[in-house]
Motif scaffolding. Structure first.
Motif, short mmCIF file in Angstrom:
data_model
loop_
_atom_site.label_atom_id
_atom_site.label_comp_id
_atom_site.label_asym_id
_atom_site.label_seq_id
_atom_site.Cartn_x
_atom_site.Cartn_y
_atom_site.Cartn_z
N UNK A 253 0.86 -1.18 0.00
CA UNK A 253 0.00 0.00 0.00
C UNK A 253 0.90 1.23 0.00
N UNK A 254 0.64 2.19 -0.91
CA UNK A 254 1.52 3.34 -1.04
C UNK A 254 0.75 4.60 -1.39
N UNK A 255 1.44 5.72 -1.25
CA UNK A 255 0.87 7.01 -1.63
C UNK A 255 1.99 7.91 -2.11
N UNK A 256 1.64 8.83 -2.99
CA UNK A 256 2.59 9.83 -3.47
C UNK A 256 1.84 11.09 -3.85
N UNK A 257 2.56 12.18 -3.92
CA UNK A 257 1.98 13.46 -4.30
C UNK A 257 2.53 13.89 -5.66
N UNK A 258 1.65 14.52 -6.45
CA UNK A 258 2.05 15.14 -7.71
C UNK A 258 1.59 16.59 -7.62
N UNK A 259 2.53 17.50 -7.75
CA UNK A 259 2.21 18.92 -7.68
C UNK A 259 1.92 19.47 -9.08
N UNK A 260 1.08 20.49 -9.14
CA UNK A 260 0.72 21.08 -10.43
C UNK A 260 0.62 22.59 -10.30
N UNK A 261 0.64 23.24 -11.46
CA UNK A 261 0.48 24.68 -11.53
C UNK A 261 -0.58 24.97 -12.57
N UNK A 262 -1.54 25.83 -12.23
CA UNK A 262 -2.61 26.17 -13.16
C UNK A 262 -3.17 27.54 -12.81
N UNK A 263 -3.81 28.14 -13.80
CA UNK A 263 -4.54 29.39 -13.56
C UNK A 263 -6.05 29.15 -13.66
N UNK A 264 -6.45 27.89 -13.74
CA UNK A 264 -7.87 27.55 -13.82
C UNK A 264 -8.51 27.63 -12.44
N UNK A 265 -9.80 27.90 -12.43
CA UNK A 265 -10.54 27.96 -11.17
C UNK A 265 -10.90 26.58 -10.65
N UNK A 266 -11.06 25.63 -11.56
CA UNK A 266 -11.54 24.31 -11.17
C UNK A 266 -10.69 23.23 -11.83
N UNK A 267 -10.25 22.27 -11.04
CA UNK A 267 -9.51 21.11 -11.51
C UNK A 267 -10.34 19.88 -11.15
N UNK A 268 -10.46 18.95 -12.09
CA UNK A 268 -11.17 17.71 -11.81
C UNK A 268 -10.25 16.52 -12.08
N UNK A 269 -10.50 15.45 -11.35
CA UNK A 269 -9.77 14.20 -11.51
C UNK A 269 -10.75 13.11 -11.91
N UNK A 270 -10.31 12.23 -12.78
CA UNK A 270 -11.17 11.12 -13.19
C UNK A 270 -10.33 9.85 -13.25
N UNK A 271 -10.82 8.81 -12.56
CA UNK A 271 -10.20 7.49 -12.56
C UNK A 271 -11.23 6.52 -13.12
N UNK A 272 -10.82 5.61 -13.99
CA UNK A 272 -11.78 4.63 -14.50
C UNK A 272 -12.47 3.88 -13.36
N UNK A 273 -13.78 3.68 -13.45
CA UNK A 273 -14.54 3.06 -12.35
C UNK A 273 -13.97 1.71 -11.90
N UNK A 274 -13.49 0.89 -12.82
CA UNK A 274 -12.96 -0.43 -12.44
C UNK A 274 -11.72 -0.32 -11.57
N UNK A 275 -11.01 0.80 -11.64
CA UNK A 275 -9.77 0.95 -10.89
C UNK A 275 -9.96 1.63 -9.53
N UNK A 276 -11.17 2.09 -9.27
CA UNK A 276 -11.44 2.77 -8.00
C UNK A 276 -11.37 1.84 -6.80
N UNK A 277 -11.37 0.54 -7.03
CA UNK A 277 -11.27 -0.41 -5.91
C UNK A 277 -9.86 -0.43 -5.31
N UNK A 278 -8.86 -0.03 -6.07
CA UNK A 278 -7.49 -0.07 -5.57
C UNK A 278 -6.73 1.26 -5.71
N UNK A 279 -7.29 2.23 -6.41
CA UNK A 279 -6.62 3.51 -6.63
C UNK A 279 -7.54 4.67 -6.28
#
Length: 108
Positions: A44-70
């Motif tokens: 079991x692990x975790x990591x951070x990814x930093x980003x830079x943006x000028x957008x007001x809203x950021x969204x994340x999408x993971x395929x539904x089948x992978x949500x059981x482990x990610x």
């Protein structure tokens, strides 16, 4: 003669309103610190990814089948990616986390 001041006021408001609503919009940008994350062990692990943006809203999408482990969460300019232990010995897992900034074209 009384119609001219009212017309001038309306014309001034119209010019101000159209200038305030011009089409000059700043181009939306999104830059990720890294675009690939590899976990070297099945733990079991975790990591951070930093980003830079000028957008007001950021969204994340993971395929539904992978949500059981990610899982991925947003906090300020950081995406935290967590994966559960891989119990399938010798079987690699992979997924695609789509990061989208509001106002940017959809990925192709």
């Amino acid at each position: 003669m009384k119609k001219h001041p009212v017309m001038l006021l309306f014309l001034s408001f119209f010019i101000f309103f159209t200038a305030a609503c011009s089409d000059d919009q700043e181009e939306i940008t999104l830059t990720l610190e890294k675009t690939q994350v590899i976990f070297d062990t099945p733990d079991k692990q975790a990591t951070d990814v930093f980003f830079d943006t000028n957008a007001r809203l950021i969204t994340l999408d993971i395929p539904p089948d992978d949500l059981t482990w990610c899982a991925a969460t947003l906090a300020e300019n950081r995406i935290t990616i967590k994966v559960s232990e891989n119990m399938s010995v010798g079987t690699a897992r992979s997924t695609l986390i789509t990061v989208t900034a509001e106002g940017m074209p959809a990925p192709q």
